[in-house]
Design an enzyme around this catalytic site. Sequence first.
Site, mmCIF file in Angstrom:
data_model
loop_
_atom_site.group_PDB
_atom_site.id
_atom_site.type_symbol
_atom_site.label_atom_id
_atom_site.label_comp_id
_atom_site.label_asym_id
_atom_site.label_seq_id
_atom_site.Cartn_x
_atom_site.Cartn_y
_atom_site.Cartn_z
ATOM 1 N N ASN A 32 14.756 52.244 -38.153
ATOM 2 C CA ASN A 32 13.320 52.474 -38.298
ATOM 3 C C ASN A 32 12.626 52.269 -36.955
ATOM 4 O O ASN A 32 12.908 53.026 -36.016
ATOM 5 C CB ASN A 32 12.696 51.767 -39.512
ATOM 6 C CG ASN A 32 12.887 50.272 -39.630
ATOM 7 O OD1 ASN A 32 13.999 49.776 -39.682
ATOM 8 N ND2 ASN A 32 11.802 49.540 -39.702
ATOM 9 N N ASP A 33 11.738 51.300 -36.808
ATOM 10 C CA ASP A 33 10.853 51.242 -35.639
ATOM 11 C C ASP A 33 11.591 51.205 -34.291
ATOM 12 O O ASP A 33 12.586 50.492 -34.156
ATOM 13 C CB ASP A 33 9.993 49.973 -35.653
ATOM 14 C CG ASP A 33 9.467 49.616 -37.016
ATOM 15 O OD1 ASP A 33 9.596 50.418 -37.947
ATOM 16 O OD2 ASP A 33 8.910 48.512 -37.146
ATOM 17 N N GLN A 49 15.030 49.047 -34.837
ATOM 18 C CA GLN A 49 15.311 48.368 -36.092
ATOM 19 C C GLN A 49 16.497 49.076 -36.744
ATOM 20 O O GLN A 49 16.459 50.299 -36.952
ATOM 21 C CB GLN A 49 14.084 48.438 -37.008
ATOM 22 C CG GLN A 49 12.892 47.660 -36.496
ATOM 23 C CD GLN A 49 13.024 46.174 -36.754
ATOM 24 O OE1 GLN A 49 12.763 45.700 -37.846
ATOM 25 N NE2 GLN A 49 13.415 45.413 -35.737
ATOM 26 N N SER A 94 10.417 43.725 -35.817
ATOM 27 C CA SER A 94 9.957 44.420 -34.604
ATOM 28 C C SER A 94 9.346 43.529 -33.527
ATOM 29 O O SER A 94 8.804 42.459 -33.816
ATOM 30 C CB SER A 94 8.961 45.506 -34.989
ATOM 31 O OG SER A 94 9.673 46.557 -35.581
ATOM 32 N N ARG A 152 3.107 39.768 -37.864
ATOM 33 C CA ARG A 152 4.344 40.231 -37.219
ATOM 34 C C ARG A 152 4.096 41.275 -36.128
ATOM 35 O O ARG A 152 2.989 41.735 -35.926
ATOM 36 C CB ARG A 152 5.298 40.793 -38.267
ATOM 37 C CG ARG A 152 4.751 41.915 -39.129
ATOM 38 C CD ARG A 152 5.842 42.366 -40.111
ATOM 39 N NE ARG A 152 5.379 43.379 -41.024
ATOM 40 C CZ ARG A 152 4.856 43.134 -42.224
ATOM 41 N NH1 ARG A 152 4.731 41.891 -42.649
ATOM 42 N NH2 ARG A 152 4.457 44.124 -43.001
ATOM 43 N N GLU A 208 0.527 46.973 -39.068
ATOM 44 C CA GLU A 208 1.810 46.659 -38.456
ATOM 45 C C GLU A 208 1.836 47.238 -37.028
ATOM 46 O O GLU A 208 1.082 48.159 -36.700
ATOM 47 C CB GLU A 208 2.941 47.281 -39.284
ATOM 48 C CG GLU A 208 2.968 46.758 -40.721
ATOM 49 C CD GLU A 208 4.136 47.300 -41.536
ATOM 50 O OE1 GLU A 208 4.927 46.488 -42.028
ATOM 51 O OE2 GLU A 208 4.244 48.525 -41.694
HETATM 52 N N1 DQQ Z 1 9.135 47.382 -39.668
HETATM 53 C C1 DQQ Z 1 9.622 46.080 -39.283
HETATM 54 C C2 DQQ Z 1 8.419 45.202 -39.262
HETATM 55 C C3 DQQ Z 1 7.306 46.170 -39.101
HETATM 56 C C4 DQQ Z 1 7.738 47.326 -39.934
HETATM 57 C C5 DQQ Z 1 10.687 45.648 -40.248
HETATM 58 C C6 DQQ Z 1 7.049 48.622 -39.606
HETATM 59 O O1 DQQ Z 1 8.474 44.247 -38.217
HETATM 60 O O2 DQQ Z 1 6.060 45.623 -39.490
HETATM 61 O O3 DQQ Z 1 11.774 46.537 -40.201
HETATM 62 O O4 DQQ Z 1 7.806 49.735 -39.993
#
Ligand code: DQQ
Length: 474
Positions: A32-33, A49, A94, A152, A208
């Site tokens: 992901n991120d 991620q 993240s 976060r 986020e």
């Molecule tokens: N993805 C992470 C978080 C963030 C979110 C967790 C955004 O830290 O807020 O995988 O996609």
Amino acid sequence: MAEETAKQVRERLSGDPHRPLYHFLPPQNWMNDPNGLIQWNGTYHLFYQHNPDAAVWGNIHWGHAVSMDMLHWQDSPIALSPTQGGWDHMGCWSGCAINYHHIPTLIYTARNVEGEMVCLATSQDDLITWQKHPRNPILALPPKDIPLTGFRDPFVWQNGLGWNMIIGSGYPGKGGAVFLYRSNDLMRWELCGSLFESNDLEYGDMWECPNLLHLGEKYLLFVSVMGQGKVIYFSGDLQDGKFIPQQRGNFDAGGSYYAPLSFYNEAGRAIVFGWAQEGRSVKTQQAAGWSGVQAIPRQLSLSKDGRVTIEPIQEIEALRGEVTEFGEVQVASRQAMILPLTGDCLEIQLEALISDGSYGIRVRCAPDGEEYTEIGYDGPSGKLYVDRRKSSNSPDTTRDIRSEKLDLQIGDRLELRIFVDRSILEVIANKHWCLTSRIYPENKDSLGVQLFSRAGETIFENLKGWQMERIWPG
Ligand code: DQQ
């Protein structure tokens, strides 16, 4: 049996017709991120991620890849893994990367049963292996006595002799918030209050991945709105630790682009990466063995009126292969025209004047007309849209229309840059408005490109298409 190398995994999955060929994605499993973007001694580092065990979100690690041009990547070993019994035992979420007195430093979200905390790791071997700091967590608790929706995604930058950090948050049922902290040593952080917050639930109640960039005279703040899958931006001024917005807008209105992270490269260019989420079921993603793509890195600036300017990094032009130039093409009212241009890895540029008619281009068109994705401008509403209702014969894919209102008048010029890379489609209009989508045509012959004009004749100008070179086996 010996474990497969990243290269062997990439080769094994290369037969999948939906795997992009010139966008970054991990060898396999979930991404992901983007995280920890930094250019270090010339080399670009992308962390992300990552679930190394499955093509679904969970057990989040930081994957890592390096590049000299942000296009061609080499896989590096996993950079951060959750430590059993440690602060991040539920995931290394993240965060960002900074150069702290010449020490490569990652500042990330440590997820544990108590919540979300900020942790730090450093590297002594050219950013390959990372050691978590013995004084972790460097920030354990959100501001006291306030119920928050989250805490976060630290984003840190140098400010004079000290360091600033912003953290994504929000107030339940009220609105999103970004908290600002300061530190001189990265170990002790002082809360400076909220940098910016909103009490408009249109922008959700959990922000986020906040980013703040200084671009020319102004500042650009962007956040990812949890639950809405969208990224919004504000531009304005910074005064005494408060962000004062003057302009706002969507960072990408395609519905697939999320959690972007920006950084300044060594030449001072502001560049952003963003996660292009899948648009098909979890089951199908698991069966495919991979999930998540990074959109093409985009260079950011602000126009005089405070609107964000977004351009694909110029390096992308190095991937342009065979070109087909059409110059000016006229399409009569209610007609479509099949172009002598086909492919699933293309860049297309075109221009047309804004009118009260509707027109556009279709990509990944099947010869029988059953599948296609329409990118159009609708004069009556003044909107640019991506219509995915016919993108795939598979019922397992997202079928929707996503649109963005363009701030253009009749007679203005619409300039589109379109990137097709198998299952990812990125559309950028007039360097301002972006629509990123995922599409999964089933028919292997869904490779056609067509122009269409729905009401009134349309003259398409400067129309060009390039075959894009692949960076992965496939
Ligand atoms: N993805 C992470 C978080 C963030 C979110 C967790 C955004 O830290 O807020 O995988 O996609």
